[in-house]
Write a protein that holds these residues in place. Structure first.
Motif, PDB file in Angstrom:
ATOM      1  N   LEU A   1       0.867  -1.141   0.048  1.00 59.00           N
ATOM      2  CA  LEU A   1      -0.096   0.178   0.066  1.00 59.00           C
ATOM      3  C   LEU A   1       0.956   1.102   0.108  1.00 59.00           C
ATOM      4  N   GLN A   2       0.479   2.233  -0.939  1.00 63.64           N
ATOM      5  CA  GLN A   2       1.190   3.483  -0.737  1.00 63.64           C
ATOM      6  C   GLN A   2       0.603   4.289   0.183  1.00 63.64           C
ATOM      7  N   LEU A   3       1.201   4.767   1.054  1.00 60.63           N
ATOM      8  CA  LEU A   3       0.871   5.583   2.369  1.00 60.63           C
ATOM      9  C   LEU A   3       1.384   7.165   2.073  1.00 60.63           C
ATOM     10  N   HIS A   4       0.522   8.147   2.599  1.00 62.49           N
ATOM     11  CA  HIS A   4       1.114   9.735   2.416  1.00 62.49           C
ATOM     12  C   HIS A   4       0.454  10.202   3.828  1.00 62.49           C
ATOM     13  N   GLN A   5       1.303  10.825   4.628  1.00 63.21           N
ATOM     14  CA  GLN A   5       0.780  11.225   6.023  1.00 63.21           C
ATOM     15  C   GLN A   5       0.871  12.887   5.757  1.00 63.21           C
TER      16      GLN A   5
ATOM     17  N   GLU B   1       4.062  21.347   9.628  1.00 68.00           N
ATOM     18  CA  GLU B   1       4.321  21.545   8.591  1.00 68.00           C
ATOM     19  C   GLU B   1       3.525  20.891   7.419  1.00 68.00           C
ATOM     20  N   MET B   2       2.405  21.250   7.882  1.00 62.03           N
ATOM     21  CA  MET B   2       1.215  20.463   6.779  1.00 62.03           C
ATOM     22  C   MET B   2       1.512  20.792   5.256  1.00 62.03           C
ATOM     23  N   VAL B   3       1.393  19.636   4.407  1.00 62.18           N
ATOM     24  CA  VAL B   3       1.296  19.819   3.248  1.00 62.18           C
ATOM     25  C   VAL B   3       0.029  18.841   2.765  1.00 62.18           C
ATOM     26  N   LEU B   4      -0.998  19.332   2.458  1.00 57.62           N
ATOM     27  CA  LEU B   4      -2.277  18.394   2.165  1.00 57.62           C
ATOM     28  C   LEU B   4      -2.204  18.102   0.397  1.00 57.62           C
ATOM     29  N   ALA B   5      -1.376  18.681  -0.196  1.00 59.00           N
ATOM     30  CA  ALA B   5      -1.703  18.251  -1.625  1.00 59.00           C
ATOM     31  C   ALA B   5      -1.022  16.798  -1.900  1.00 59.00           C
ATOM     32  N   LEU B   6      -1.798  15.829  -2.474  1.00 54.58           N
ATOM     33  CA  LEU B   6      -1.373  14.483  -2.636  1.00 54.58           C
ATOM     34  C   LEU B   6      -0.485  13.962  -3.802  1.00 54.58           C
TER      35      LEU B   6
END
Length: 334
Positions: free
Chosen positions: A312-316, A321-326
């Motif tokens: 599975l590909q995870l992105h947190q 330093e929030m970056v919400l772009a997927l």
């Protein structure tokens, strides 16, 4: 087997709206916040195309359903929202029934019905959980969002379960070549128990993603999804003018690209995006450190490793330093 479809009668709705300015339909559409923009008091709704109707969401929580038939449009709203029973109120707690109130074409023409719309939305927002609010944050940061809560129809390919899980977000990824890609994401906050499992057991999310992939693996299903989302993209672009939005918005460019695509790619393997923060307005525990602690234990106790070993590909995202772009999933698989 039921097919996966996305469609809506925009021509009929435009004609009706032109004949009835100031309607409750206008009141809903004027609060549409486009993907790639944050929600505000004046524009706080997201729109998703379904099979023959539109679903409106506030902070990820379904708020109203708009259908348009030969006799004109109708709007269906949960009775709790119509009656103003906010989450946590004594009346809401004592009424667990899923009842809806439908406003027909004659009702929607009345100015007094349009005045009710902000109240429906305000009440619906109180039912938006941290995870639903996280999804809305993701929509605000990704102009390519095409759909929310992608529900797959029952299918014999799934055996006894028959119903595949939902995917929280469907995105258009700009083309690196000649065709864009359609990508799918499951969004979970770090405190979601489906990301974890004790001992040698697999986290529940692994099975969820596997059932989704099994459903999508059929070429027939993949074709259905491509066709449906090309149609959804066309519907959304047609709604822009009616809602008073500019066709120059980035989401409009992406929707038009997909609508005109002959063979968009599909990322059969969804990504999982994990929110390590309390979204604004959350009521579950925003004053506590619990989400940050859950994010740490996810790494420390090997849960992330289990998911990555399953492919599975995870992105947190967050808490710092929030970056919400997927990131791009690549359009691989079909």
């Amino acid at each position: 087997m039921p097919s996966f479809k996305r469609s809506f009668e925009t021509v009929a709705l435009k004609r009706w709206c032109a004949e009835h300015p100031g309607s409750a339909v206008h009141a809903l559409l004027k609060q549409w916040a486009l993907p790639g923009s944050a929600t505000t008091g004046e524009a706080c709704l997201r729109v998703a195309v379904r099979s023959g109707y539109l679903n409106f969401y506030v902070k990820g929580q379904s708020a109203a359903k708009l259908t348009c038939r030969a006799g004109g449009p109708s709007i269906s709203v949960h009775s709790k929202y119509v009656e103003g029973h906010e989450r946590g109120s004594e009346i809401a707690a004592g009424n667990a029934t899923q009842s809806y109130i439908e406003f027909g074409s004659a009702d929607l023409r009345k100015p007094e019905t349009a005045l009710l719309v902000p109240g429906w939305i305000k009440t619906a927002e109180t039912y938006a959980s941290a995870e639903k609010r996280f999804v809305d944050d993701l929509v605000a940061a990704n102009a390519g969002v095409l759909d929310l809560e992608m529900g797959l129809p029952a299918s014999d390919e799934l055996g006894s379960e028959r119903v595949a899980p939902r995917m929280d977000l469907v995105l258009i990824e700009p083309a690196s070549g000649s065709e864009p890609a359609i990508a799918f994401w499951e969004a979970k906050c770090a405190n979601n128990g489906e990301l974890r499992a004790k001992g040698n057991a697999d986290p529940k999310v692994i099975g969820q993603i596997a059932r989704y992939v099994d459903w999508m693996r059929s070429e027939t299903r993949a074709t259905e999804v491509r066709d449906a989302y090309r149609q959804a993209a066309s519907v959304l672009t047609e709604l822009l003018e009616l809602a008073g939005h500019s066709a120059d918005a980035e989401c409009s460019r992406l929707w038009t690209m997909l609508a005109n695509s002959k063979a968009p790619k599909l990322s059969l393997q969804p990504g999982i995006v994990i929110g390590n923060y309390w979204p604004r307005g959350s009521t579950e525990g925003i004053a506590s450190e619990r989400m940050r602690q859950c994010a740490k234990s996810f790494e420390k106790n090997g849960h992330r490793e289990k998911l990555e070993k399953a492919g599975l590909q995870l992105h947190q995202v967050g808490p710092d330093e929030m970056v919400l772009a997927l990131p791009r999933l690549g359009g691989l698989g079909a």
